[in-house]
Design a protein around this motif. Structure first.
Motif, PDB file in Angstrom:
ATOM      1  N   GLN A 133       0.813  -1.205   0.000  1.00 11.04           N
ATOM      2  CA  GLN A 133       0.000   0.000   0.000  1.00 11.04           C
ATOM      3  C   GLN A 133       0.855   1.267   0.000  1.00 11.04           C
ATOM      4  O   GLN A 133       0.355   2.352   0.281  1.00 11.04           O
ATOM      5  N   PHE A 134       2.113   1.128  -0.349  1.00 12.15           N
ATOM      6  CA  PHE A 134       3.007   2.291  -0.336  1.00 12.15           C
ATOM      7  C   PHE A 134       2.589   3.262  -1.435  1.00 12.15           C
ATOM      8  O   PHE A 134       2.505   2.907  -2.601  1.00 12.15           O
ATOM      9  N   ASP A 135       2.305   4.482  -1.061  1.00 13.08           N
ATOM     10  CA  ASP A 135       1.904   5.535  -1.996  1.00 13.08           C
ATOM     11  C   ASP A 135       2.954   6.633  -1.924  1.00 13.08           C
ATOM     12  O   ASP A 135       2.973   7.438  -0.995  1.00 13.08           O
ATOM     13  N   SER A 136       3.839   6.658  -2.904  1.00 11.91           N
ATOM     14  CA  SER A 136       4.983   7.570  -2.845  1.00 11.91           C
ATOM     15  C   SER A 136       4.553   9.030  -2.850  1.00 11.91           C
ATOM     16  O   SER A 136       5.180   9.876  -2.207  1.00 11.91           O
ATOM     17  N   VAL A 137       3.461   9.345  -3.559  1.00 12.94           N
ATOM     18  CA  VAL A 137       3.001  10.735  -3.599  1.00 12.94           C
ATOM     19  C   VAL A 137       2.519  11.168  -2.224  1.00 12.94           C
ATOM     20  O   VAL A 137       2.837  12.272  -1.749  1.00 12.94           O
ATOM     21  N   ARG A 138       1.752  10.310  -1.545  1.00 14.82           N
ATOM     22  CA  ARG A 138       1.284  10.628  -0.191  1.00 14.82           C
ATOM     23  C   ARG A 138       2.462  10.787   0.765  1.00 14.82           C
ATOM     24  O   ARG A 138       2.479  11.679   1.614  1.00 14.82           O
ATOM     25  N   PHE A 139       3.449   9.905   0.647  1.00 20.32           N
ATOM     26  CA  PHE A 139       4.631  10.008   1.504  1.00 20.32           C
ATOM     27  C   PHE A 139       5.348  11.343   1.273  1.00 20.32           C
ATOM     28  O   PHE A 139       5.814  11.977   2.225  1.00 20.32           O
ATOM     29  N   PHE A 140       5.427  11.750   0.028  1.00 19.42           N
ATOM     30  CA  PHE A 140       6.054  13.032  -0.302  1.00 19.42           C
ATOM     31  C   PHE A 140       5.309  14.174   0.371  1.00 19.42           C
ATOM     32  O   PHE A 140       5.919  15.046   1.004  1.00 19.42           O
ATOM     33  N   PHE A 141       3.973  14.188   0.251  1.00 19.13           N
ATOM     34  CA  PHE A 141       3.177  15.242   0.874  1.00 19.13           C
ATOM     35  C   PHE A 141       3.377  15.267   2.387  1.00 19.13           C
ATOM     36  O   PHE A 141       3.587  16.333   2.980  1.00 19.13           O
ATOM     37  N   LEU A 142       3.314  14.106   3.022  1.00 16.95           N
ATOM     38  CA  LEU A 142       3.429  14.038   4.477  1.00 16.95           C
ATOM     39  C   LEU A 142       4.793  14.521   4.953  1.00 16.95           C
ATOM     40  O   LEU A 142       4.904  15.243   5.951  1.00 16.95           O
ATOM     41  N   THR A 143       5.846  14.123   4.226  1.00 15.48           N
ATOM     42  CA  THR A 143       7.203  14.533   4.610  1.00 15.48           C
ATOM     43  C   THR A 143       7.387  16.027   4.410  1.00 15.48           C
ATOM     44  O   THR A 143       7.884  16.736   5.298  1.00 15.48           O
ATOM     45  N   ARG A 144       6.995  16.522   3.245  1.00 16.12           N
ATOM     46  CA  ARG A 144       7.102  17.962   2.956  1.00 16.12           C
ATOM     47  C   ARG A 144       6.336  18.784   3.979  1.00 16.12           C
ATOM     48  O   ARG A 144       6.843  19.780   4.512  1.00 16.12           O
ATOM     49  N   ASP A 145       5.110  18.355   4.287  1.00 17.22           N
ATOM     50  CA  ASP A 145       4.273  19.136   5.194  1.00 17.22           C
ATOM     51  C   ASP A 145       4.869  19.193   6.596  1.00 17.22           C
ATOM     52  O   ASP A 145       4.835  20.243   7.244  1.00 17.22           O
ATOM     53  N   HIS A 146       5.410  18.062   7.069  1.00 18.74           N
ATOM     54  CA  HIS A 146       5.925  18.100   8.433  1.00 18.74           C
ATOM     55  C   HIS A 146       7.190  18.938   8.542  1.00 18.74           C
ATOM     56  O   HIS A 146       7.410  19.593   9.568  1.00 18.74           O
ATOM     57  N   LEU A 147       7.990  18.933   7.516  1.00 18.20           N
ATOM     58  CA  LEU A 147       9.158  19.813   7.526  1.00 18.20           C
ATOM     59  C   LEU A 147       8.726  21.277   7.634  1.00 18.20           C
ATOM     60  O   LEU A 147       9.301  22.053   8.409  1.00 18.20           O
ATOM     61  N   LYS A 148       7.691  21.657   6.897  1.00 21.99           N
ATOM     62  CA  LYS A 148       7.219  23.044   6.955  1.00 21.99           C
ATOM     63  C   LYS A 148       6.558  23.349   8.289  1.00 21.99           C
ATOM     64  O   LYS A 148       6.694  24.452   8.824  1.00 21.99           O
ATOM     65  N   ILE A 149       5.830  22.374   8.837  1.00 19.08           N
ATOM     66  CA  ILE A 149       5.222  22.556  10.149  1.00 19.08           C
ATOM     67  C   ILE A 149       6.297  22.753  11.212  1.00 19.08           C
ATOM     68  O   ILE A 149       6.178  23.617  12.089  1.00 19.08           O
ATOM     69  N   MET A 150       7.375  21.983  11.134  1.00 20.16           N
ATOM     70  CA  MET A 150       8.457  22.127  12.109  1.00 20.16           C
ATOM     71  C   MET A 150       9.112  23.493  11.991  1.00 20.16           C
ATOM     72  O   MET A 150       9.423  24.130  13.009  1.00 20.16           O
ATOM     73  N   ARG A 151       9.314  23.965  10.765  1.00 18.73           N
ATOM     74  CA  ARG A 151       9.915  25.295  10.597  1.00 18.73           C
ATOM     75  C   ARG A 151       8.971  26.393  11.076  1.00 18.73           C
ATOM     76  O   ARG A 151       9.410  27.425  11.587  1.00 18.73           O
ATOM     77  N   ASN A 152       7.678  26.180  10.906  1.00 19.65           N
ATOM     78  CA  ASN A 152       6.705  27.151  11.398  1.00 19.65           C
ATOM     79  C   ASN A 152       6.710  27.182  12.920  1.00 19.65           C
ATOM     80  O   ASN A 152       6.572  28.246  13.534  1.00 19.65           O
ATOM     81  N   LEU A 157      15.000  26.808  13.328  1.00 17.31           N
ATOM     82  CA  LEU A 157      15.389  25.418  13.077  1.00 17.31           C
ATOM     83  C   LEU A 157      16.184  25.292  11.783  1.00 17.31           C
ATOM     84  O   LEU A 157      17.145  24.526  11.701  1.00 17.31           O
ATOM     85  N   ASP A 158      15.802  26.030  10.766  1.00 17.52           N
ATOM     86  CA  ASP A 158      16.476  26.002   9.459  1.00 17.52           C
ATOM     87  C   ASP A 158      16.265  27.372   8.838  1.00 17.52           C
ATOM     88  O   ASP A 158      15.305  27.596   8.095  1.00 17.52           O
ATOM     89  N   GLU A 159      17.144  28.292   9.163  1.00  9.75           N
ATOM     90  CA  GLU A 159      16.921  29.687   8.801  1.00  9.75           C
ATOM     91  C   GLU A 159      16.946  29.911   7.290  1.00  9.75           C
ATOM     92  O   GLU A 159      16.224  30.776   6.780  1.00  9.75           O
ATOM     93  N   GLU A 160      17.743  29.130   6.558  1.00 13.05           N
ATOM     94  CA  GLU A 160      17.797  29.305   5.107  1.00 13.05           C
ATOM     95  C   GLU A 160      16.462  28.924   4.461  1.00 13.05           C
ATOM     96  O   GLU A 160      15.908  29.688   3.660  1.00 13.05           O
ATOM     97  N   ARG A 161      15.933  27.765   4.812  1.00 19.41           N
ATOM     98  CA  ARG A 161      14.648  27.356   4.234  1.00 19.41           C
ATOM     99  C   ARG A 161      13.503  28.193   4.787  1.00 19.41           C
ATOM    100  O   ARG A 161      12.528  28.460   4.077  1.00 19.41           O
ATOM    101  N   SER A 162      13.601  28.626   6.033  1.00 21.26           N
ATOM    102  CA  SER A 162      12.564  29.484   6.597  1.00 21.26           C
ATOM    103  C   SER A 162      12.485  30.809   5.847  1.00 21.26           C
ATOM    104  O   SER A 162      11.388  31.355   5.649  1.00 21.26           O
ATOM    105  N   ALA A 163      13.628  31.320   5.432  1.00 18.49           N
ATOM    106  CA  ALA A 163      13.630  32.556   4.636  1.00 18.49           C
ATOM    107  C   ALA A 163      12.889  32.348   3.320  1.00 18.49           C
ATOM    108  O   ALA A 163      12.141  33.222   2.861  1.00 18.49           O
ATOM    109  N   ARG A 164      13.061  31.172   2.715  1.00 18.82           N
ATOM    110  CA  ARG A 164      12.322  30.872   1.481  1.00 18.82           C
ATOM    111  C   ARG A 164      10.832  30.728   1.762  1.00 18.82           C
ATOM    112  O   ARG A 164       9.989  31.118   0.948  1.00 18.82           O
TER     113      ARG A 164
END
Length: 334
Positions: A133-152, A157-164
């Motif tokens: 049941q591995f859905d690579s697109v869903r995994f991508f969304f979940l990983t991307r979203d949590h990284l942004k949530i952590m920076r928020n 935590l990551d000033e370079e990406r936070s600036a972007r």
């Protein structure tokens, strides 16, 4: 593709006023609800940084081709990261930060929650070799979203990406629909299908930082709904209000048990919206709804959860056999 909702349009539109006023002079950028690494104890800070670094590496693997992922490479990465041991550490996150201000507690809540609750259980299944049941697109969304949530949640935590994240960048409602529509979503041992009925077309965010604030609201509400649904379904309705639309109403619905309904009635009577005040839980920390209240209040320039609740900017109620929570977000200018 839209779905048949369990509540009719009259009930959805009758949840709150449709002419809500945005009292901000300038659009909310998604900030103002974060803390900094120095606010955490040494061990908690190290765990947060370790999780973030691991998710960055996972994101880089998934971003190569969202539709076709190298499962052996991901399995190897999880072993290198010591993912299982890291998830055990995450269960204790916060224990090494004894004096916790509200924003620190809210950050801990969403770092442990957010999209990580779904991502971690799916990665555990992957580690066990259950990849059908591995859905690579869903995994991508979940990983991307949590990284942004952590920076928020942790601004340094990551000033370079936070600036972007703070740079001007339009986000349409389609970005939400594509990641939630008919997704099989897991929270711990609970699992549900998220079904979306979207009736709005347009932009809802002007930058990644704002979009991650909206994500923190939605993940908190959907995580709760998945935990308590009794029929394996969670519904998300997205409605544009006005002509042209000035606000978007997000409504999350889940069927609940008679026992859960009784607990809520005994605690709140007919004023279920008091859940947004925080402090009440039937198994969590009680912070999730309060975090939602803070972000929505910020988006509209209304400070104080009680005032925003009274005016209908967010709320919750019991309708038929469903728990219904809602909130609004201002439409972004084209």
């Amino acid at each position: 593709m839209n779905v048949a909702l369990p509540l009719d349009d009259a009930k959805l539109l009758g949840l709150a006023p449709v002419d809500l006023v945005n009292q901000r002079d300038e659009r909310y950028q998604g900030d103002g609800a974060s803390t900094v690494l120095a606010e955490f104890g040494v061990q908690d800070r190290a765990t947060i940084e370790r999780l973030y670094s691991g998710l960055i590496q996972l994101f880089d693997l998934l971003a190569v081709d969202q539709t076709k992922v190298d499962l052996p490479a991901i399995s190897a990465l999880l072993k290198t990261l010591g993912w299982s041991e890291l998830m055990q550490q995450m269960q204790q996150l916060g224990a090494h930060t004894p004096a916790k201000a509200l924003r620190v507690r809210q950050a801990l809540h969403d770092i442990k929650g957010g999209s990580l609750v779904a991502l971690s259980i799916n990665l555990q299944l992957l580690e066990m070799g259950l990849t059908e049941q591995f859905d690579s697109v869903r995994f991508f969304f979940l990983t991307r979203d949590h990284l942004k949530i952590m920076r928020n949640a942790v601004s340094d935590l990551d000033e370079e990406r936070s600036a972007r994240d703070r740079q001007q960048r339009e986000h349409t409602v389609d970005l939400l629909v594509e990641k939630w529509q008919q997704s099989e979503y897991r929270v711990g041992e609970a699992q549900a299908e998220v079904l979306v009925d979207n009736r709005f077309s347009g932009s809802i965010s002007e930058r990644c930082l704002e979009f991650s604030a909206l994500d923190r609201v939605l993940y908190n509400q959907i995580n709760n709904a998945v935990r308590f649904t009794t029929d394996g379904n969670v519904y998300l309705a997205i409605l544009g209000l006005g002509a042209p639309a000035e606000n978007v109403r997000f409504v999350v619905l889940n069927q609940i048990s008679a026992e859960h309904r009784q607990v809520l009635r005994e605690r709140f009577g007919d004023d279920i919206g008091q859940l947004y005040a925080g402090g009440f839980t039937t198994g969590g920390s009680g912070l999730g709804m309060n975090i939602c209240a803070g972000f929505v209040g910020n988006a509209y320039g209304i400070f104080g959860a009680e005032r925003a609740l009274e005016q209908g900017y967010f709320g919750a109620t019991l309708l038929d056999s469903y728990f219904v929570s809602w909130f609004h977000w201002p439409v972004a200018a084209d």
